[in-house]
Design an enzyme around this catalytic site. Structure first.
Site, PDB file in Angstrom:
ATOM      1  N   LYS A  11     -25.383 -18.315  -5.324  1.00  0.00           N
ATOM      2  CA  LYS A  11     -26.594 -17.383  -4.505  1.00  0.00           C
ATOM      3  C   LYS A  11     -27.209 -18.741  -3.671  1.00  0.00           C
ATOM      4  O   LYS A  11     -27.389 -19.742  -3.906  1.00  0.00           O
ATOM      5  CB  LYS A  11     -27.370 -16.747  -5.292  1.00  0.00           C
ATOM      6  CG  LYS A  11     -28.216 -17.548  -6.491  1.00  0.00           C
ATOM      7  CD  LYS A  11     -29.539 -18.216  -6.005  1.00  0.00           C
ATOM      8  CE  LYS A  11     -30.004 -18.722  -7.034  1.00  0.00           C
ATOM      9  NZ  LYS A  11     -31.133 -19.777  -6.849  1.00  0.00           N
ATOM     10  N   ASP A 140     -31.824 -16.180 -13.996  1.00  0.00           N
ATOM     11  CA  ASP A 140     -30.777 -16.016 -12.475  1.00  0.00           C
ATOM     12  C   ASP A 140     -29.605 -15.281 -12.977  1.00  0.00           C
ATOM     13  O   ASP A 140     -28.650 -14.912 -11.947  1.00  0.00           O
ATOM     14  CB  ASP A 140     -30.271 -17.288 -11.754  1.00  0.00           C
ATOM     15  CG  ASP A 140     -31.554 -18.121 -10.979  1.00  0.00           C
ATOM     16  OD1 ASP A 140     -32.607 -17.254 -10.511  1.00  0.00           O
ATOM     17  OD2 ASP A 140     -31.283 -19.116 -10.722  1.00  0.00           O
TER      18      ASP A 140
END
Ligand code: C5P
Length: 295
Positions: A11, A140
């Site tokens: 990401k 995350d």
């Protein structure tokens, strides 16, 4: 023997605003995540009663292989909560996401391990339960389960999917040395006044336009001064890349040291990727589109 193969995309944070430090040591964030094509691959096979992790590819040597890595911990947590000790798996990770790079590679592998073992062991654990296991594993990991584009608040683990039409062309400049997320947040505390109002309303608005130039102008990361103070060359990488033709935005990825450059076209991205290694601190570059969904 059943063999399952999962892609584990990394990401980039298009926006990361950091406010107060919490009693648990984490920071309250407002962040916009985008999952990108740059992905590790997880191959998962049955191994009765044992969880074994084998990591190869870029930076693999930096990751422990005694089960204490996030991938092994994810499989073990799922088994403890929803399985039984007879269940086991061999998890083979082929890394492409830079290790300790700010692209949540470890979190991506952990999320893929949760999904793969859930299927391998026929547990049928639903998305909400997988999400809470993910949040236990790291801030995350929930986004790595979700993919696409999402707003993250609190630790970054409370997520709302965001509409984001179009395809964005990114170049990632990989650094020679990784950075510890914890160290970057600690330096942020030393440098910043606490309790700023952290919002990303404008970025979220322009995301609906699908206009890379507009989005590029709204990229922001509050951890940049901290990362630059630990590694001054990050500032130089961001400045050099921002000035290259076709670049419409530059941002530190997560807690760094990877720097992300948003480009107008695929061709511009290829050209930018060829130029960035002129800097001695840039180990290499990767071109990747986003957003991608988690399959
Ligand atoms: O959750 P994860 O293990 O990925 O976080 C690594 C470290 O990053 C935490 O121990 C904490 O120091 C820092 N962090 C934080 N606030 C967040 C996310 C991470 O302070 N929202």
């Amino acid at each position: 023997m059943t063999e399952l193969v999962y892609r584990a995309p990394g990401k980039v944070n298009l926006g990361l605003r950091c406010s107060s430090r919490r009693p648990d040591g984490y920071h309250n964030l407002v962040t916009v995540f985008m999952a990108v094509e740059l992905a590790d691959t997880l191959t998962c096979t049955t191994l009765p009663g044992r969880i074994e992790v084998d990591i190869s590819g870029e930076g693999a040597g930096q990751i422990p292989t005694d089960g204490s890595d996030l991938t092994g911990r994810a499989a073990a947590l799922l088994r403890t909560r929803f399985g039984d000790p007879s269940m086991g798996a061999r998890l083979v990770v082929d890394k492409a996401i830079p290790v300790a790079g700010g692209m949540a590679g470890g979190s991506a592998d952990a999320a893929a391990a949760l999904r793969a073992c859930n299927e391998l062991w026929g547990l049928g654990v639903g998305a909400p339960d997988l999400m809470s296991l993910a949040a236990e594993l790291g801030a995350d990991v929930p986004f790595a389960l979700l993919g696409g584009v999402a707003l993250g608040v609190r630790r970054g683990d409370v997520l709302t999917p965001l509409p984001c039409p179009g395809t964005y062309h990114w170049v990632f400049a990989l650094a020679r040395r990784g950075l510890s997320t914890q160290d970057v947040f600690a330096r942020h505390d030393e440098l910043s006044a606490d309790g700023q109002d952290a919002r990303l309303d404008e970025l979220i608005d322009v995301l609906t336009s699908g206009d890379a130039s507009l989005v590029g102008a709204h990229l922001v990361n509050d951890l940049t001064p901290a990362a630059v103070s630990l590694r001054p060359e990050i500032g130089e990488t961001l400045a050099f890349g921002s000035a290259l033709p076709g670049v419409v935005g530059a941002v530190l990825s997560g807690s760094g040291p990877t720097c992300a450059f948003l480009c107008l076209t695929e061709k511009a991205a290829d050209d930018v990727a060829a130029r960035l290694p002129e800097l001695p601190q840039v180990l290499g570059t990767r071109v990747a589109d986003g957003p991608v969904s988690v399959d």
